[in-house]
Design a protein around this motif. Structure first.
Motif, mmCIF file in Angstrom:
data_model
loop_
_atom_site.group_PDB
_atom_site.id
_atom_site.type_symbol
_atom_site.label_atom_id
_atom_site.label_comp_id
_atom_site.label_asym_id
_atom_site.label_seq_id
_atom_site.Cartn_x
_atom_site.Cartn_y
_atom_site.Cartn_z
ATOM 1 N N LYS A 7 0.842 -1.211 0.000
ATOM 2 C CA LYS A 7 0.000 0.000 0.000
ATOM 3 C C LYS A 7 0.876 1.260 0.000
ATOM 4 N N ILE A 8 1.948 1.246 0.770
ATOM 5 C CA ILE A 8 2.868 2.392 0.801
ATOM 6 C C ILE A 8 3.469 2.620 -0.586
ATOM 7 N N ILE A 9 3.899 1.557 -1.237
ATOM 8 C CA ILE A 9 4.476 1.672 -2.577
ATOM 9 C C ILE A 9 3.432 2.199 -3.558
ATOM 10 N N THR A 10 2.206 1.727 -3.451
ATOM 11 C CA THR A 10 1.133 2.209 -4.322
ATOM 12 C C THR A 10 0.897 3.704 -4.118
ATOM 13 N N LEU A 11 0.846 4.144 -2.875
ATOM 14 C CA LEU A 11 0.636 5.563 -2.581
ATOM 15 C C LEU A 11 1.790 6.410 -3.107
ATOM 16 N N LEU A 12 3.024 5.931 -2.937
ATOM 17 C CA LEU A 12 4.175 6.673 -3.448
ATOM 18 C C LEU A 12 4.198 6.709 -4.977
ATOM 19 N N ALA A 13 3.771 5.610 -5.610
ATOM 20 C CA ALA A 13 3.734 5.570 -7.075
ATOM 21 C C ALA A 13 2.722 6.580 -7.619
ATOM 22 N N GLU A 14 1.638 6.793 -6.884
ATOM 23 C CA GLU A 14 0.638 7.779 -7.296
ATOM 24 C C GLU A 14 1.179 9.201 -7.147
ATOM 25 N N ASP A 15 1.955 9.435 -6.091
ATOM 26 C CA ASP A 15 2.516 10.768 -5.835
ATOM 27 C C ASP A 15 3.689 10.619 -4.870
ATOM 28 N N CYS A 16 4.908 10.662 -5.401
ATOM 29 C CA CYS A 16 6.092 10.447 -4.559
ATOM 30 C C CYS A 16 6.386 11.632 -3.647
ATOM 31 N N ARG A 17 5.646 12.733 -3.807
ATOM 32 C CA ARG A 17 5.823 13.898 -2.935
ATOM 33 C C ARG A 17 4.832 13.887 -1.769
ATOM 34 N N ARG A 18 4.045 12.851 -1.687
ATOM 35 C CA ARG A 18 3.055 12.722 -0.616
ATOM 36 C C ARG A 18 3.756 12.752 0.735
ATOM 37 N N SER A 19 3.158 13.397 1.700
ATOM 38 C CA SER A 19 3.791 13.507 3.029
ATOM 39 C C SER A 19 3.717 12.179 3.778
ATOM 40 N N LEU A 20 4.649 11.999 4.711
ATOM 41 C CA LEU A 20 4.639 10.805 5.548
ATOM 42 C C LEU A 20 3.347 10.713 6.354
ATOM 43 N N ALA A 21 2.833 11.857 6.802
ATOM 44 C CA ALA A 21 1.579 11.871 7.559
ATOM 45 C C ALA A 21 0.418 11.396 6.686
ATOM 46 N N ASP A 22 0.391 11.846 5.438
ATOM 47 C CA ASP A 22 -0.669 11.438 4.523
ATOM 48 C C ASP A 22 -0.601 9.934 4.244
ATOM 49 N N ILE A 23 0.595 9.431 4.003
ATOM 50 C CA ILE A 23 0.764 7.984 3.780
ATOM 51 C C ILE A 23 0.351 7.231 5.038
ATOM 52 N N GLY A 24 0.803 7.730 6.182
ATOM 53 C CA GLY A 24 0.455 7.090 7.451
ATOM 54 C C GLY A 24 -1.042 7.003 7.664
ATOM 55 N N ALA A 25 -1.758 8.062 7.291
ATOM 56 C CA ALA A 25 -3.220 8.044 7.413
ATOM 57 C C ALA A 25 -3.831 6.969 6.517
ATOM 58 N N GLY A 26 -3.208 6.728 5.382
ATOM 59 C CA GLY A 26 -3.715 5.725 4.445
ATOM 60 C C GLY A 26 -3.453 4.297 4.866
ATOM 61 N N VAL A 27 -2.458 4.099 5.734
ATOM 62 C CA VAL A 27 -2.106 2.730 6.162
ATOM 63 C C VAL A 27 -2.207 2.544 7.674
ATOM 64 N N ASN A 28 -2.719 3.556 8.363
ATOM 65 C CA ASN A 28 -2.897 3.498 9.825
ATOM 66 C C ASN A 28 -1.586 3.306 10.582
ATOM 67 N N LEU A 29 -0.574 4.091 10.183
ATOM 68 C CA LEU A 29 0.714 4.083 10.870
ATOM 69 C C LEU A 29 1.147 5.519 11.139
ATOM 70 N N SER A 30 2.051 5.685 12.095
ATOM 71 C CA SER A 30 2.604 7.007 12.382
ATOM 72 C C SER A 30 3.573 7.398 11.265
ATOM 73 N N PRO A 31 3.820 8.701 11.091
ATOM 74 C CA PRO A 31 4.793 9.130 10.087
ATOM 75 C C PRO A 31 6.174 8.500 10.292
ATOM 76 N N SER A 32 6.606 8.351 11.537
ATOM 77 C CA SER A 32 7.926 7.754 11.776
ATOM 78 C C SER A 32 7.941 6.274 11.373
ATOM 79 N N ALA A 33 6.839 5.565 11.593
ATOM 80 C CA ALA A 33 6.767 4.158 11.181
ATOM 81 C C ALA A 33 6.768 4.043 9.655
ATOM 82 N N VAL A 34 6.074 4.959 8.985
ATOM 83 C CA VAL A 34 6.072 4.982 7.520
ATOM 84 C C VAL A 34 7.476 5.279 7.002
#
Length: 150
Positions: A7-34
């Motif tokens: 899921k993280i790779i999919t989100l980055l492939a859609e937009d590699c400038r996406r913030s860690l917080a935004d990715i974290g919200a999409g996978v239910n993880l903290s920005p540091s875990a992402v």
């Protein structure tokens, strides 16, 4: 890799400038875990690079061509591969099965640019034969990742 890594790779492939917080919200993880997962995925080679997809026309490269290449029997395949990796007009190079050795996707400012590229392949004695197809349009195109000075 687990489902979260995918899921993280999919989100980055859609937009590699996406913030860690935004990715974290999409996978239910903290920005540091992402961030740690992205670091691990990059170190393992699952993520090879972060890139920009540019419009070839905006870069002055409106002509897209696909070139089937059959290497000359006496050509150095390693030298051809090195050549392909350094040529800015080549956006894709695939080693293929069948009667051809490679399939190249190139972007050029003009048909004359394609002709010049083919002349370079001939001068370096890579070609036994080739076949070039010009793309009329690209209804599904992931974009263009420029390499080096064009």
């Amino acid at each position: 890799m687990d489902r979260i890594d995918h899921k993280i790779i999919t989100l980055l492939a859609e937009d590699c400038r996406r913030s860690l917080a935004d990715i974290g919200a999409g996978v239910n993880l903290s920005p540091s875990a992402v961030n740690e997962r992205i670091r691990r995925l990059t170190a393992s080679g699952a993520i090879r690079r972060f890139t920009v997809e540019a419009d070839p026309e905006a870069l002055g490269l409106p002509v897209t061509a696909f070139i089937w290449v059959a290497l000359a029997p006496d050509s150095d395949e390693a030298a051809f591969r090195s050549f392909a990796q350094t040529r800015p007009e080549i956006s894709e190079c695939h080693h293929v099965t069948g009667p051809w050795s490679y399939l190249l996707k190139i972007h050029s400012p003009s048909l004359a640019g394609i002709e010049a590229f083919l002349s370079t392949l001939k001068e370096r004695r890579f070609l036994a034969r080739s076949e070039t197809m010009i793309a009329l349009s690209s209804p599904v195109d992931p974009g263009f990742s420029p390499r080096g000075d064009l």
